[in-house]
Design a protein around this motif. Sequence first.
Motif, PDB file in Angstrom:
ATOM      1  N   THR A 124       5.846 -17.080 -46.773  1.00 15.04           N
ATOM      2  CA  THR A 124       6.754 -16.291 -46.307  1.00 15.04           C
ATOM      3  C   THR A 124       5.352 -15.139 -46.548  1.00 15.04           C
ATOM      4  O   THR A 124       5.733 -14.880 -48.122  1.00 15.04           O
ATOM      5  CB  THR A 124       8.093 -16.009 -46.529  1.00 15.04           C
ATOM      6  N   PRO A 125       5.225 -14.119 -45.923  1.00 20.67           N
ATOM      7  CA  PRO A 125       4.425 -12.925 -46.516  1.00 20.67           C
ATOM      8  C   PRO A 125       5.220 -11.764 -46.912  1.00 20.67           C
ATOM      9  O   PRO A 125       6.529 -12.010 -46.970  1.00 20.67           O
ATOM     10  CB  PRO A 125       3.742 -12.887 -44.903  1.00 20.67           C
ATOM     11  N   PRO A 168       5.024  -7.656 -38.093  1.00 22.49           N
ATOM     12  CA  PRO A 168       4.001  -7.317 -38.361  1.00 22.49           C
ATOM     13  C   PRO A 168       3.927  -9.542 -37.892  1.00 22.49           C
ATOM     14  O   PRO A 168       2.754 -10.294 -37.521  1.00 22.49           O
ATOM     15  CB  PRO A 168       3.531  -7.819 -39.736  1.00 22.49           C
ATOM     16  N   VAL A 169       4.866  -9.926 -38.451  1.00 22.48           N
ATOM     17  CA  VAL A 169       4.771 -11.338 -37.858  1.00 22.48           C
ATOM     18  C   VAL A 169       5.622 -12.184 -37.866  1.00 22.48           C
ATOM     19  O   VAL A 169       6.377 -11.636 -37.573  1.00 22.48           O
ATOM     20  CB  VAL A 169       4.256 -13.129 -39.469  1.00 22.48           C
ATOM     21  N   VAL A 221       9.923 -12.393 -32.885  1.00 24.72           N
ATOM     22  CA  VAL A 221       8.433 -12.847 -32.847  1.00 24.72           C
ATOM     23  C   VAL A 221       7.714 -11.431 -33.031  1.00 24.72           C
ATOM     24  O   VAL A 221       7.586 -10.096 -32.793  1.00 24.72           O
ATOM     25  CB  VAL A 221       8.468 -12.241 -31.050  1.00 24.72           C
ATOM     26  N   GLU A 222       6.833 -11.658 -33.326  1.00 22.27           N
ATOM     27  CA  GLU A 222       5.546 -10.858 -33.780  1.00 22.27           C
ATOM     28  C   GLU A 222       5.131  -9.720 -32.633  1.00 22.27           C
ATOM     29  O   GLU A 222       5.096 -10.215 -31.411  1.00 22.27           O
ATOM     30  CB  GLU A 222       3.985 -11.828 -33.921  1.00 22.27           C
ATOM     31  N   ALA A 253      14.081  -6.615 -44.624  1.00 26.62           N
ATOM     32  CA  ALA A 253      12.850  -7.611 -44.928  1.00 26.62           C
ATOM     33  C   ALA A 253      12.591  -8.738 -44.569  1.00 26.62           C
ATOM     34  O   ALA A 253      13.261  -9.622 -43.560  1.00 26.62           O
ATOM     35  CB  ALA A 253      12.778  -7.869 -46.347  1.00 26.62           C
ATOM     36  N   LEU A 254      11.376  -9.139 -43.926  1.00 24.40           N
ATOM     37  CA  LEU A 254      11.287 -11.144 -43.657  1.00 24.40           C
ATOM     38  C   LEU A 254      11.873 -11.439 -45.001  1.00 24.40           C
ATOM     39  O   LEU A 254      11.509 -11.641 -45.796  1.00 24.40           O
ATOM     40  CB  LEU A 254       9.431 -11.003 -43.408  1.00 24.40           C
ATOM     41  N   VAL A 255      12.628 -12.520 -44.362  1.00 21.51           N
ATOM     42  CA  VAL A 255      13.544 -13.066 -44.632  1.00 21.51           C
ATOM     43  C   VAL A 255      12.502 -14.551 -44.790  1.00 21.51           C
ATOM     44  O   VAL A 255      12.548 -15.718 -46.284  1.00 21.51           O
ATOM     45  CB  VAL A 255      14.836 -13.810 -44.475  1.00 21.51           C
TER      46      VAL A 255
END
Length: 257
Positions: A124-125, A168-169, A221-222, A253-255
Amino acid sequence: MARTHVYFCALFISTFSSVVLALEPVCPVCSKYDYEEKLLERVIRMEFTVEKIVKDNKAAVSDQINEGLDIVRRENAQLRELISEMSTNHTDYERQQSNKVEESLSSARASLDDAIQLTKAKETPFVLFHASNPKDTSPATGDTIVFSDIQTNEGLGYDDVTGKFTAPVSGLYMFFIQVCVYDKVYVNLQLVKEANVLIGSSYYHTQGHPCSSAQVFTRLVESESVWVYCVSGRDQAQLYHTTSARWTSFGGALVHI
């Protein structure tokens, strides 16, 4: 002459017995190297014994005894060659086993490298942002709340000009808003994704500058965006913010990807 024959026979039987005993491993659980070392030691000890017998009985030495001694020496030489060949074979065997081990290790390393690369590809980024202090404390209906102070913006997803976070992703994200309001002022805000409401919250209090928060999880979605939307604007100040105690802020945050 008869005594000489008897002596030779005794010597030959003794020598033959020593050779036979030397060929039998005394320790079935010992290693091959241990067996070879003991075998060689016995051969050398036997030669010394025969030499001593000859030295101690020089008067009785005859051509037959010398011939028998030569036979023993030749057999000892053959045994030495056999031991050397066994050692060489063991070395070749070990080399083969070593090559097999190296091949296995190389294969294991390659598999490990592949697993690491696969894990990194699925890793995960690090995407995280937190912005506070709304530029406009009295937004109009339909406005996007823009937060001017950026505490962190890993992945550069948040834009402090538009007030929007753009993924971004692709992945699963968590977002939150904390809103502090002036007393006796009604505030209605929403978190929206591409104009679709994720969560809405209303704020009102009769005194002080209370704060409240809301959280939501959503998949993006990105290039999809999320922002704070003002449902009903006011001419008077609505959003309250102080750097010391009360923060009106927006973060996420991206989880998981």
